[in-house]
Design a protein around this motif. Structure first.
Motif, PDB file in Angstrom:
ATOM      1  N   ASP A 118       0.440  -0.769   0.146  1.00 28.65           N
ATOM      2  CA  ASP A 118       0.099   0.248  -0.010  1.00 28.65           C
ATOM      3  C   ASP A 118       0.887   1.113  -0.354  1.00 28.65           C
ATOM      4  O   ASP A 118       0.083   2.277  -1.018  1.00 28.65           O
ATOM      5  CB  ASP A 118      -0.708  -0.500   0.916  1.00 28.65           C
ATOM      6  N   SER A 119       1.680   1.444   1.027  1.00 29.54           N
ATOM      7  CA  SER A 119       2.373   2.510   1.246  1.00 29.54           C
ATOM      8  C   SER A 119       3.507   2.789  -0.679  1.00 29.54           C
ATOM      9  O   SER A 119       3.787   3.495  -0.524  1.00 29.54           O
ATOM     10  CB  SER A 119       4.124   2.264   1.610  1.00 29.54           C
ATOM     11  N   LEU A 120       3.743   1.918  -1.050  1.00 32.21           N
ATOM     12  CA  LEU A 120       4.447   1.535  -2.615  1.00 32.21           C
ATOM     13  C   LEU A 120       3.447   2.273  -3.435  1.00 32.21           C
ATOM     14  O   LEU A 120       3.679   3.166  -4.477  1.00 32.21           O
ATOM     15  CB  LEU A 120       5.552   0.443  -3.543  1.00 32.21           C
ATOM     16  N   ARG A 121       2.112   1.679  -2.857  1.00 33.56           N
ATOM     17  CA  ARG A 121       1.423   2.330  -4.541  1.00 33.56           C
ATOM     18  C   ARG A 121       1.038   3.902  -4.450  1.00 33.56           C
ATOM     19  O   ARG A 121       0.289   4.580  -5.376  1.00 33.56           O
ATOM     20  CB  ARG A 121      -0.146   1.634  -4.469  1.00 33.56           C
ATOM     21  N   ILE A 416      12.972   2.233  -0.382  1.00 35.90           N
ATOM     22  CA  ILE A 416      13.097   0.620  -1.445  1.00 35.90           C
ATOM     23  C   ILE A 416      13.309   1.610  -2.996  1.00 35.90           C
ATOM     24  O   ILE A 416      13.774   1.105  -3.816  1.00 35.90           O
ATOM     25  CB  ILE A 416      11.869  -0.206  -1.712  1.00 35.90           C
ATOM     26  N   ILE A 417      11.727   2.950  -2.439  1.00 36.19           N
ATOM     27  CA  ILE A 417      11.944   3.240  -3.776  1.00 36.19           C
ATOM     28  C   ILE A 417      13.333   3.821  -4.069  1.00 36.19           C
ATOM     29  O   ILE A 417      14.033   4.215  -5.114  1.00 36.19           O
ATOM     30  CB  ILE A 417      10.994   4.323  -4.222  1.00 36.19           C
ATOM     31  N   ALA A 418      14.731   4.903  -2.784  1.00 36.54           N
ATOM     32  CA  ALA A 418      15.334   5.251  -2.487  1.00 36.54           C
ATOM     33  C   ALA A 418      17.072   4.785  -3.626  1.00 36.54           C
ATOM     34  O   ALA A 418      17.667   4.649  -4.266  1.00 36.54           O
ATOM     35  CB  ALA A 418      16.022   6.265  -1.828  1.00 36.54           C
ATOM     36  N   MET A 419      17.085   3.266  -2.670  1.00 36.75           N
ATOM     37  CA  MET A 419      17.751   2.722  -3.243  1.00 36.75           C
ATOM     38  C   MET A 419      17.903   1.639  -4.563  1.00 36.75           C
ATOM     39  O   MET A 419      18.595   1.610  -5.393  1.00 36.75           O
ATOM     40  CB  MET A 419      17.951   0.851  -2.694  1.00 36.75           C
ATOM     41  N   THR A 420      16.835   2.070  -4.919  1.00 39.72           N
ATOM     42  CA  THR A 420      16.800   1.014  -6.427  1.00 39.72           C
ATOM     43  C   THR A 420      16.644   2.618  -7.081  1.00 39.72           C
ATOM     44  O   THR A 420      17.784   1.900  -7.622  1.00 39.72           O
ATOM     45  CB  THR A 420      14.635   0.927  -6.634  1.00 39.72           C
ATOM     46  N   VAL A 421      16.369   3.644  -7.230  1.00 41.04           N
ATOM     47  CA  VAL A 421      16.917   4.778  -8.209  1.00 41.04           C
ATOM     48  C   VAL A 421      18.177   4.588  -8.314  1.00 41.04           C
ATOM     49  O   VAL A 421      18.625   5.195  -9.326  1.00 41.04           O
ATOM     50  CB  VAL A 421      15.682   5.595  -8.164  1.00 41.04           C
ATOM     51  N   GLU A 422      18.718   4.337  -7.265  1.00 45.90           N
ATOM     52  CA  GLU A 422      20.308   5.344  -6.969  1.00 45.90           C
ATOM     53  C   GLU A 422      20.883   4.220  -7.776  1.00 45.90           C
ATOM     54  O   GLU A 422      21.760   4.381  -8.223  1.00 45.90           O
ATOM     55  CB  GLU A 422      20.381   5.696  -5.530  1.00 45.90           C
ATOM     56  N   HIS A 423      20.362   2.513  -7.853  1.00 45.79           N
ATOM     57  CA  HIS A 423      21.176   2.017  -8.622  1.00 45.79           C
ATOM     58  C   HIS A 423      20.862   2.108 -10.004  1.00 45.79           C
ATOM     59  O   HIS A 423      22.079   1.871 -10.387  1.00 45.79           O
ATOM     60  CB  HIS A 423      20.855   0.634  -7.820  1.00 45.79           C
TER      61      HIS A 423
END
Length: 447
Positions: A118-121, A416-423
């Motif tokens: 839910d928090s991701l959506r 989760i979003i920050a780590m994914t985008v950074e990578h």
């Protein structure tokens, strides 16, 4: 937020009429809102184009309208000098679980899984829960490679009898560019029984910490370490406080010496010969586990302090206080007190400064574990300031739950979003080597 976007990069595009939607390239009776994907790098359009060509939007099943701010940002073009994954961000997260297990709720999910979804959506990212099985490994692998930016591991130890095929799949996903949250090798290194031996010489490690993988190593070394004082032994779920009751001035306790062994789980104590106790320990050396041997910290009776971290951010501190004065390490704690991290600044802030060294000792992984805990016992009082000191006694990142603090799903989704985008958006730099001078150089000194 879209990767690599900036004011300078978005200037060539014509202004967006409203922050709620992006106009389609041609008029349509009722255009659906575009799915939230980051556009691939594109050359700047010639100003002003009669009909600006917007990034193509692939069809996506069950796509839901996303917050206007997210749509407006991710539709901006990405700077070509900061390449992302070949197909751009898909804004899709896969969460791995397995069916069954005591960690599941009545709906079949872990109690802290759907709050993450839910928090991701809410943030414009789709989240998909996949229940892994060995039989469907190939199909799952193919699906994740084709659809996901990252995976989140949420399988508790023991729920999957043989983890190696699953871990092999995770490693293969990483090779295909899927961001690991967390990497299986990092989980194994951080949670390994010998992890604490790698912290010798650091602020939170004890120099006289040993790990034995065979009974021969244990028989050879333990009588020597016991001669230096009380020891804390741990193997799997079993742990003991071992005291030598026979006076010994030698560098090695004799096998016939009497020792007092207190089982940490229930506080039961008994006296044995050292030889008898070590023979009893033989059953724990099955070739799969290791026995950890470290100095006993008397202040363990004051409880353990657990720091819960999401990547590099501490989010809560749990002080687990034992019920009785005879409690020892890893007992069942009946009194638990939760604190915000700032109340434990004397522990938390120095520990954060040690994280780069900690990660380097564990294997120098690109990321810290996504969600993990570090347990400490109180050490001796500082002789100068009189303040507390702390010794790290355990790390867990296998599948840390937060069912009692579900509000942390918001912090977790952001990370989760920050780590994914950074990578995905790491700059790729090239180094060109030259030497000064030579007939091949121009007036500026370069070839």
């Amino acid at each position: 937020m879209g990767c690599g976007a900036s004011k300078q990069e978005t200037a060539p595009l014509p202004p967006v009429p409203t922050p709620v939607s992006v106009p389609p390239p041609r008029a349509a009776p009722a255009p659906p809102p575009p799915a939230p994907v980051v556009a691939p790098p594109a050359p700047a359009p010639a100003p002003p184009p009669p009909e600006p060509e917007l990034p193509s939007v692939p069809e996506k099943k069950e796509a839901k309208p996303k917050p206007a701010a997210v749509v407006a940002v991710v539709a901006a073009p990405v700077k070509a000098a900061e390449p992302i994954a070949p197909k751009g961000l898909r804004h899709h997260v896969v969460i791995f679980e397995v069916a069954g297990g005591s960690d599941k709720g009545p709906d079949g999910f872990r109690k802290d899984t759907l709050p993450i979804v839910d928090s991701l959506r809410v943030r414009g990212w789709n989240a998909e829960v996949i229940f892994y099985t060995h039989e469907k490994k190939a199909a799952i692998y193919k699906h994740v490679v084709e659809t996901a930016d990252c995976y989140v591991h949420r399988i508790a130890p023991g729920n999957l009898k043989n983890e190696e095929p699953y871990f092999e799949m995770l490693r293969d996903l990483v090779k295909k560019g899927v961001v690991a949250l967390s990497h299986p090798d990092a989980m194994m290194k951080y949670c390994a029984p010998d992890a604490l031996t790698k912290l010798k010489g650091t602020k939170y490690g004890l120099d006289d910490t040993h790990a034995y993988s065979t009974i021969q190593e244990f028989n050879e070394c333990f009588p020597k370490t016991l001669a230096n004082g009380d020891r804390a032994l741990k193997c799997g779920e079993s742990s003991w406080h071992v005291q030598c009751l026979t006076p010994c001035k030698n560098a090695c306790v004799p096998f016939e010496a009497t020792v007092k062994c207190t089982e940490a789980k229930n506080g039961r104590a008994e006296e044995r010969s050292l030889s008898n106790f070590m023979t009893m320990c033989e059953k724990f050396f099955d070739g799969k586990t290791m026995m950890l041997d470290r100095r006993f910290c008397p202040r363990v009776v004051e409880g353990e302090v657990r720091v819960l971290l999401i990547n590099k951010t501490p989010v809560s501190v749990v002080h687990k206080k034992p019920a009785g004065a005879d409690a020892h390490s890893h007992t069942h704690h009946t009194h638990t007190h939760y604190d915000p991290p700032w109340k434990w600044d004397d522990l938390v802030q120095p520990f954060l400064r040690e994280l780069p060294q900690l990660n380097e000792r564990m294997g120098d992984f690109p990321n810290m574990p996504l969600i993990w805990t570090a347990d400490f016992v109180l050490g001796e009082k500082c002789p100068t300031s009189g303040g507390d000191t702390y010794h790290l006694c355990e790390i867990d990142c296998a599948c840390v739950g937060f069912a009692s603090q579900l509000e942390l799903s918001e912090v977790l989704a952001d990370e989760i979003i920050a780590m994914t985008v950074e990578h995905k958006c790491l700059k790729k730099k090239a180094v060109i080597l030259e030497v000064a001078g030579g007939t091949d150089k121009g007036p500026d000194g370069f070839r």
